[in-house]
Enzyme design. Structure first.
Site, mmCIF file in Angstrom:
data_model
loop_
_atom_site.group_PDB
_atom_site.id
_atom_site.type_symbol
_atom_site.label_atom_id
_atom_site.label_comp_id
_atom_site.label_asym_id
_atom_site.label_seq_id
_atom_site.Cartn_x
_atom_site.Cartn_y
_atom_site.Cartn_z
ATOM 1 N N ASP A 100 -31.872 -15.494 24.376
ATOM 2 C CA ASP A 100 -32.165 -14.302 23.599
ATOM 3 C C ASP A 100 -31.448 -13.098 24.244
ATOM 4 O OD1 ASP A 100 -34.129 -13.303 21.301
ATOM 5 O OD2 ASP A 100 -34.416 -11.917 22.961
ATOM 6 N N TYR A 212 -33.251 -2.719 22.385
ATOM 7 C CA TYR A 212 -32.691 -2.707 21.032
ATOM 8 C C TYR A 212 -32.137 -1.328 20.687
ATOM 9 C CZ TYR A 212 -34.919 -7.217 20.025
ATOM 10 O OH TYR A 212 -35.281 -8.540 20.029
ATOM 11 N N HIS A 268 -35.801 -21.083 17.777
ATOM 12 C CA HIS A 268 -35.264 -20.094 18.721
ATOM 13 C C HIS A 268 -35.793 -20.312 20.132
ATOM 14 C CE1 HIS A 268 -33.554 -16.197 19.818
ATOM 15 N NE2 HIS A 268 -34.695 -15.867 20.395
#
Length: 288
Positions: A100, A212, A268
């Site tokens: 990730d 982010y 994921h």
């Protein structure tokens, strides 16, 4: 397993260590919304195979320092943290394995500090340049990445997520993974990590989300050369709810020496769900 704090790049990172001090250094980089614990199924296997394993809480996460402000979480600072860990270990090179967001850092490290990496392994995240191209051109991937846009909104994501004892986050983990991947004991560990506070009294979740925000708002120029010269392994759980598999092969196409392995039944959260297979692939890759 040893827990310690290491000063690097002007801050203090919490690191879990295991394995012989003279073994080849392997650094495991977790992603969002995890912490070192996300590698618990890999740490023992790699250490038992003779590797010196370091699994840090990256900046902003769990027990590591949580500097204030979006500017503190730009990708150049995140990669410099890891170079500092390699230096502290007294090593010229390390194998870096990322999942990730940890894989985003790992790809960037391989592009900007190739001389400091022995090998690169990434789990379920494409090369950064491929990701950016797909975000511009693929409505399918843009739809899957909706949450990254939501995280750009000031304060609202943190406020919503912390409500109900982190109900939204725990629900997201369970809905995007195979049944039983995250049990209640695991989720208690995650809630505790998300609830750690920084210098302003905010929870760790704010600094986690700043990753982010920094990548969208304050990203430094992309590395001049997209090609990855470090030997690379890309492992991809094909049932990923966030990142489409179409990005995997173009990522390997940018590697001089790359291998792609799809695990068709995994999501994921591939290193949790298929730990035995992931461990075998990593050990084969590092011993080759």
């Amino acid at each position: 397993m040893l827990s310690r704090f290491i000063e690097t790049n002007g801050l203090r990172l919490h690191v879990m260590e295991k394995g012989p001090a003279d073994g080849p250094l392997v650094i495991l980089l977790h992603g969002f919304p995890e912490f070192w614990y996300g590698w618990r199924a890999q740490i023992d296997a790699l250490a038992d195979a003779g590797f010196r394993v370091w699994a840090p809480d990256q900046r902003g996460y769990n027990l590591s320092d949580k500097p204030v402000g979006i500017h503190a979480y730009t990708i150049d600072k995140l990669t410099a943290d890891i170079i500092g860990l390699i230096d502290t270990a007294g090593q010229e090179k390390a194998t870096v394995i990322g999942h990730d967001w940890g894989a985003v850092v790992a790809w960037w490290l391989a592009a900007t500090y190739p001389q400091r990496l022995a090998r690169l392994a990434c789990l379920n995240v494409p090369h950064y340049a491929v990701m950016l191209r797909f975000l511009r051109r693929s409505p399918h991937q843009l739809l899957h990445s909706w949450y990254a846009g939501f995280f750009q909104i000031p304060w609202l994501p943190e406020w919503l997520t912390e409500r109900g004892n982190w109900w939204l986050m725990t629900r997201a983990l369970r809905r995007t993974s195979r049944p039983g991947t995250f049990n209640e004991a695991d989720l208690r560990r995650y809630r505790q990590a998300w609830s750690q506070t920084g210098p302003t009294g905010d929870t760790a979740f704010r600094t986690m989300v700043n990753w982010y925000r920094a990548f969208a708002q304050q990203r430094p120029p992309l590395p001049a050369n997209e090609q990855i010269t470090v030997p690379t392994l890309l492992i991809w759980g094909a049932q990923d709810a966030f990142l489409i598999r179409d990005m995997a092969q173009p990522s390997i196409n940018l590697c001089v020496d790359g291998r792609l392995v799809f695990i068709e039944t995994a999501t994921h959260w591939v290193q949790h769900e298929e730990a035995h297979t992931v461990n075998r692939l990593l050990l084969e890759f590092m011993r080759h």
